[in-house]
Write a protein that holds these residues in place. Structure first.
Motif, mmCIF file in Angstrom:
data_model
loop_
_atom_site.group_PDB
_atom_site.id
_atom_site.type_symbol
_atom_site.label_atom_id
_atom_site.label_comp_id
_atom_site.label_asym_id
_atom_site.label_seq_id
_atom_site.Cartn_x
_atom_site.Cartn_y
_atom_site.Cartn_z
ATOM 1 N N LEU A 4 0.824 -1.201 0.000
ATOM 2 C CA LEU A 4 0.000 0.000 0.000
ATOM 3 C C LEU A 4 0.859 1.252 0.000
ATOM 4 O O LEU A 4 1.931 1.299 0.599
ATOM 5 C CB LEU A 4 -0.919 0.017 1.218
ATOM 6 C CG LEU A 4 -1.954 -1.108 1.351
ATOM 7 C CD1 LEU A 4 -2.742 -0.931 2.624
ATOM 8 C CD2 LEU A 4 -2.878 -1.161 0.144
ATOM 9 N N SER A 5 0.365 2.307 -0.652
ATOM 10 C CA SER A 5 1.009 3.616 -0.552
ATOM 11 C C SER A 5 0.750 4.188 0.834
ATOM 12 O O SER A 5 -0.160 3.725 1.551
ATOM 13 C CB SER A 5 0.434 4.558 -1.612
ATOM 14 O OG SER A 5 -0.906 4.917 -1.276
ATOM 15 N N PRO A 6 1.520 5.212 1.253
ATOM 16 C CA PRO A 6 1.228 5.830 2.557
ATOM 17 C C PRO A 6 -0.222 6.297 2.675
ATOM 18 O O PRO A 6 -0.854 6.098 3.718
ATOM 19 C CB PRO A 6 2.209 7.000 2.605
ATOM 20 C CG PRO A 6 3.364 6.556 1.784
ATOM 21 C CD PRO A 6 2.752 5.769 0.657
ATOM 22 N N TYR A 7 -0.743 6.918 1.622
ATOM 23 C CA TYR A 7 -2.138 7.390 1.663
ATOM 24 C C TYR A 7 -3.101 6.218 1.841
ATOM 25 O O TYR A 7 -4.030 6.276 2.663
ATOM 26 C CB TYR A 7 -2.471 8.160 0.387
ATOM 27 C CG TYR A 7 -3.931 8.546 0.280
ATOM 28 C CD1 TYR A 7 -4.442 9.602 1.038
ATOM 29 C CD2 TYR A 7 -4.798 7.842 -0.557
ATOM 30 C CE1 TYR A 7 -5.786 9.951 0.952
ATOM 31 C CE2 TYR A 7 -6.139 8.183 -0.639
ATOM 32 C CZ TYR A 7 -6.630 9.233 0.112
ATOM 33 O OH TYR A 7 -7.968 9.571 0.041
ATOM 34 N N GLN A 8 -2.902 5.146 1.088
ATOM 35 C CA GLN A 8 -3.781 3.980 1.197
ATOM 36 C C GLN A 8 -3.686 3.355 2.588
ATOM 37 O O GLN A 8 -4.698 2.947 3.164
ATOM 38 C CB GLN A 8 -3.413 2.963 0.125
ATOM 39 C CG GLN A 8 -3.738 3.396 -1.288
ATOM 40 C CD GLN A 8 -3.144 2.463 -2.343
ATOM 41 O OE1 GLN A 8 -2.075 1.891 -2.142
ATOM 42 N NE2 GLN A 8 -3.848 2.313 -3.455
ATOM 43 N N LEU A 9 -2.473 3.302 3.130
ATOM 44 C CA LEU A 9 -2.296 2.743 4.473
ATOM 45 C C LEU A 9 -3.023 3.600 5.502
ATOM 46 O O LEU A 9 -3.716 3.076 6.389
ATOM 47 C CB LEU A 9 -0.809 2.642 4.811
ATOM 48 C CG LEU A 9 -0.464 2.127 6.211
ATOM 49 C CD1 LEU A 9 -1.057 0.748 6.469
ATOM 50 C CD2 LEU A 9 1.058 2.104 6.412
ATOM 51 N N ARG A 10 -2.916 4.924 5.375
ATOM 52 C CA ARG A 10 -3.610 5.807 6.327
ATOM 53 C C ARG A 10 -5.116 5.626 6.230
ATOM 54 O O ARG A 10 -5.819 5.712 7.249
ATOM 55 C CB ARG A 10 -3.216 7.266 6.086
ATOM 56 C CG ARG A 10 -1.765 7.582 6.435
ATOM 57 C CD ARG A 10 -1.534 9.093 6.520
ATOM 58 N NE ARG A 10 -1.807 9.776 5.266
ATOM 59 C CZ ARG A 10 -0.939 9.978 4.287
ATOM 60 N NH1 ARG A 10 0.305 9.505 4.416
ATOM 61 N NH2 ARG A 10 -1.267 10.633 3.191
ATOM 62 N N GLN A 11 -5.634 5.407 5.034
ATOM 63 C CA GLN A 11 -7.067 5.178 4.881
ATOM 64 C C GLN A 11 -7.488 3.868 5.562
ATOM 65 O O GLN A 11 -8.558 3.795 6.188
ATOM 66 C CB GLN A 11 -7.443 5.151 3.401
ATOM 67 C CG GLN A 11 -7.315 6.503 2.705
ATOM 68 C CD GLN A 11 -8.193 7.578 3.329
ATOM 69 O OE1 GLN A 11 -9.400 7.400 3.452
ATOM 70 N NE2 GLN A 11 -7.585 8.681 3.730
#
Length: 260
Positions: A4-11
């Protein structure tokens, strides 16, 4: 999860789908420790961080009441985007939660502090094993007798993280991590844990124990859990930190923090 990208992980974290520790995730991106204090304590804590840059290298500081930090990444919300938070009242840990929206106040100031998980990418790229990652554990962290420089009501001793390495690899790690002062830099000690007040490597104060081979030495880095140790001594009426190992994953590249 690691894809996952950082943004996807944060979501995933924000929606409660992920609540684990973040070591080894979002490779290449800066991860941050966090401490949140009321404005009446913030100036002293800022000074503490400035006087103790090895343990508390500041990446960002918010305005009072600010919980969105776009300079660190897309749609970052400090109230929801860390997988674990600790709540302290008068220096006592009173709760661990996954969302602090209901606790948010307009006088709260957030401090984002560089994390050793960031320099681990550089160590892995150099072919060095990171034992807690290979064993699927949280990094072991220990209280020490290494004094921090006091600032106002904040004082105490440093917390360190530990990674076992062969001596030649430890020297290489020192060379590599010296390039990353914004995420704790070079180790503060290796070998002889008792010299810094650690007497049982099998019982870390935070995180998980890892295996250490006979031909390896323990290598210790300053750790961003240090604020939690000094907060228990300073006893502010209210404070929020990350749970050890449960970091804010940003959109900043680790390479942006390299000094050369």
């Amino acid at each position: 999860m690691n894809s996952l990208s950082p943004y996807q992980l944060r979501q995933q974290i924000r929606t409660g789908l992920f609540s684990g520790q973040t070591s080894g995730l979002a490779s290449g991106y800066v991860q941050c420790n966090m401490a949140i204090l009321s404005q009446s304590w913030a100036a002293e804590f800022l000074l503490f961080c400035q006087r103790n840059p090895k343990a508390c290298p500041l990446v960002a500081v918010s305005e009072p009441g600010q919980f969105l930090l776009p300079e660190l990444g897309k749609d970052i919300d400090l109230r929801t985007d860390l997988p674990g938070y600790r709540i302290f009242r008068h220096g006592k840990l009173t709760d661990e939660v996954q969302n602090i929206s209901a606790l948010w106040r307009q006088d709260l100031v957030s401090f984002l502090i560089g994390c050793s998980f960031s320099f681990e990418d550089a160590l892995i790229a150099a072919g060095l094993e990171i034992r807690h990652i290979s064993e699927g554990k949280n990094v072991p962290m220990y209280n020490t007798n290494l004094p921090c420089v006091p600032a106002g009501r904040f004082s105490g001793t440093m917390v360190v993280s530990m990674r076992p390495m062969k001596p030649a690899d430890a020297i290489r790690a020192i060379q590599i991590c010296s390039r990353f002062p914004a995420v704790h830099g070079a180790p503060v000690h290796f070998g002889a844990p008792e010299a810094i007040g650690i007497f049982d490597l099998r019982s870390p104060d935070y995180g998980d124990a890892v295996s250490i081979q006979q031909d390896e030495v323990p290598v210790f880095w300053a750790c961003g859990v240090t604020p939690q140790a000094v907060i228990t001594q300073a006893k502010p009426e209210f404070c929020i930190t990350h749970s050890p190992g449960h970091m804010l994953v940003t959109d900043l590249l680790n390479t942006s923090l390299a000094s050369f």
